[in-house]
Scaffold this motif. Sequence first.
Motif, PDB file in Angstrom:
ATOM      1  N   ASP A  54       0.829  -1.203   0.000  1.00 54.26           N
ATOM      2  CA  ASP A  54       0.000   0.000   0.000  1.00 54.26           C
ATOM      3  C   ASP A  54       0.870   1.262   0.000  1.00 54.26           C
ATOM      4  O   ASP A  54       1.805   1.393   0.795  1.00 54.26           O
ATOM      5  N   SER A  55       0.541   2.193  -0.885  1.00 55.48           N
ATOM      6  CA  SER A  55       1.343   3.411  -1.051  1.00 55.48           C
ATOM      7  C   SER A  55       1.342   4.312   0.175  1.00 55.48           C
ATOM      8  O   SER A  55       2.171   5.215   0.299  1.00 55.48           O
ATOM      9  N   ARG A  56       0.410   4.066   1.095  1.00 53.63           N
ATOM     10  CA  ARG A  56       0.292   4.911   2.280  1.00 53.63           C
ATOM     11  C   ARG A  56       1.121   4.409   3.460  1.00 53.63           C
ATOM     12  O   ARG A  56       1.099   5.020   4.536  1.00 53.63           O
ATOM     13  N   VAL A  57       1.884   3.322   3.244  1.00 52.64           N
ATOM     14  CA  VAL A  57       2.624   2.729   4.360  1.00 52.64           C
ATOM     15  C   VAL A  57       4.093   2.491   4.002  1.00 52.64           C
ATOM     16  O   VAL A  57       4.588   1.359   4.079  1.00 52.64           O
ATOM     17  N   PRO A  58       4.839   3.530   3.615  1.00 52.12           N
ATOM     18  CA  PRO A  58       6.265   3.350   3.332  1.00 52.12           C
ATOM     19  C   PRO A  58       7.052   3.218   4.637  1.00 52.12           C
ATOM     20  O   PRO A  58       7.024   4.107   5.492  1.00 52.12           O
ATOM     21  N   ALA A  59       7.741   2.118   4.810  1.00 50.29           N
ATOM     22  CA  ALA A  59       8.371   1.808   6.096  1.00 50.29           C
ATOM     23  C   ALA A  59       9.356   2.882   6.558  1.00 50.29           C
ATOM     24  O   ALA A  59       9.358   3.270   7.735  1.00 50.29           O
ATOM     25  N   ASP A  69      19.064   1.759   6.812  1.00 51.70           N
ATOM     26  CA  ASP A  69      18.558   1.433   8.146  1.00 51.70           C
ATOM     27  C   ASP A  69      17.649   0.215   8.164  1.00 51.70           C
ATOM     28  O   ASP A  69      17.661  -0.564   9.121  1.00 51.70           O
ATOM     29  N   LEU A  70      16.839   0.060   7.111  1.00 56.34           N
ATOM     30  CA  LEU A  70      15.852  -1.008   7.090  1.00 56.34           C
ATOM     31  C   LEU A  70      15.968  -1.861   5.831  1.00 56.34           C
ATOM     32  O   LEU A  70      16.220  -1.356   4.740  1.00 56.34           O
ATOM     33  N   PHE A  71      15.765  -3.157   6.007  1.00 58.85           N
ATOM     34  CA  PHE A  71      15.668  -4.100   4.900  1.00 58.85           C
ATOM     35  C   PHE A  71      14.176  -4.322   4.700  1.00 58.85           C
ATOM     36  O   PHE A  71      13.499  -4.861   5.591  1.00 58.85           O
ATOM     37  N   VAL A  72      13.621  -3.872   3.580  1.00 56.20           N
ATOM     38  CA  VAL A  72      12.172  -3.799   3.420  1.00 56.20           C
ATOM     39  C   VAL A  72      11.679  -4.752   2.332  1.00 56.20           C
ATOM     40  O   VAL A  72      12.221  -4.789   1.223  1.00 56.20           O
ATOM     41  N   ILE A  73      10.643  -5.507   2.665  1.00 59.90           N
ATOM     42  CA  ILE A  73       9.983  -6.420   1.735  1.00 59.90           C
ATOM     43  C   ILE A  73       8.507  -6.043   1.726  1.00 59.90           C
ATOM     44  O   ILE A  73       7.904  -5.856   2.784  1.00 59.90           O
ATOM     45  N   ARG A  74       7.915  -5.929   0.544  1.00 62.23           N
ATOM     46  CA  ARG A  74       6.509  -5.525   0.480  1.00 62.23           C
ATOM     47  C   ARG A  74       5.775  -6.261  -0.631  1.00 62.23           C
ATOM     48  O   ARG A  74       6.317  -6.462  -1.720  1.00 62.23           O
ATOM     49  N   ASN A  75       4.549  -6.657  -0.348  1.00 57.88           N
ATOM     50  CA  ASN A  75       3.632  -7.114  -1.384  1.00 57.88           C
ATOM     51  C   ASN A  75       2.211  -6.918  -0.873  1.00 57.88           C
ATOM     52  O   ASN A  75       2.006  -6.581   0.298  1.00 57.88           O
ATOM     53  N   ALA A  76       1.227  -7.080  -1.724  1.00 56.64           N
ATOM     54  CA  ALA A  76      -0.156  -6.838  -1.333  1.00 56.64           C
ATOM     55  C   ALA A  76      -0.575  -7.810  -0.233  1.00 56.64           C
ATOM     56  O   ALA A  76      -0.528  -9.026  -0.411  1.00 56.64           O
TER      57      ALA A  76
END
Length: 206
Positions: A54-59, A69-76
Amino acid sequence: MSTDLTPDAALDRLLTGNRRYVDGAGHHAHQDPSRRAELADAQHPFGMVFGCADSRVPAEVVFDQGLGDLFVIRNAGHIVDPSVLGSIEFGVDVLGIPLTLVLGHTSCGAVGATIAAIDSHSTPSGYLRDVVERISPAVFEARRDPAAGYDDIVIENVRQTVTAIREKSAAVDRAITEGRTAIVGALYNLAEGTVTPVHTEGRISL
């Protein structure tokens, strides 16, 4: 190369950054050219975030963090598949990250699509069907309570994601058992900006 932070310390750093974000007092650190140059040859993130696309939740924004700082993984719907598990194992065993935070959120579209498909007895077309099928168990489990609402289903989806990561990955389970890492599931409130832990796996205090 691993960070020196414990899982508890990594979680505290994330939640402290989130409080800055909520209060509009973000540091916006680690976002300048010198930081970019510093990271050109290596990375040492202190935390891993597996969240919804979701575009409203960038870590990095939600936790007031910057480059490296963060290793980020994202999917629906933060659904667990082999590529996600491989990415998490890389973060845990290669980068030595002490904490994985699974981040669900209010008004999740993937959860909403799943609820709509179940209630209408319909099946989405294309690969959206896979997303709905993977989230469906959370809907059925949450609805064992007749009073369960939308957010209860979102939280159950977070909980099932957290437990699935540990159950499906022997490497992650081993790291948790040895105290090298932990997993925390949390809910992000879109309106308020707050992050609230809802489930944990591993040695961590809340």
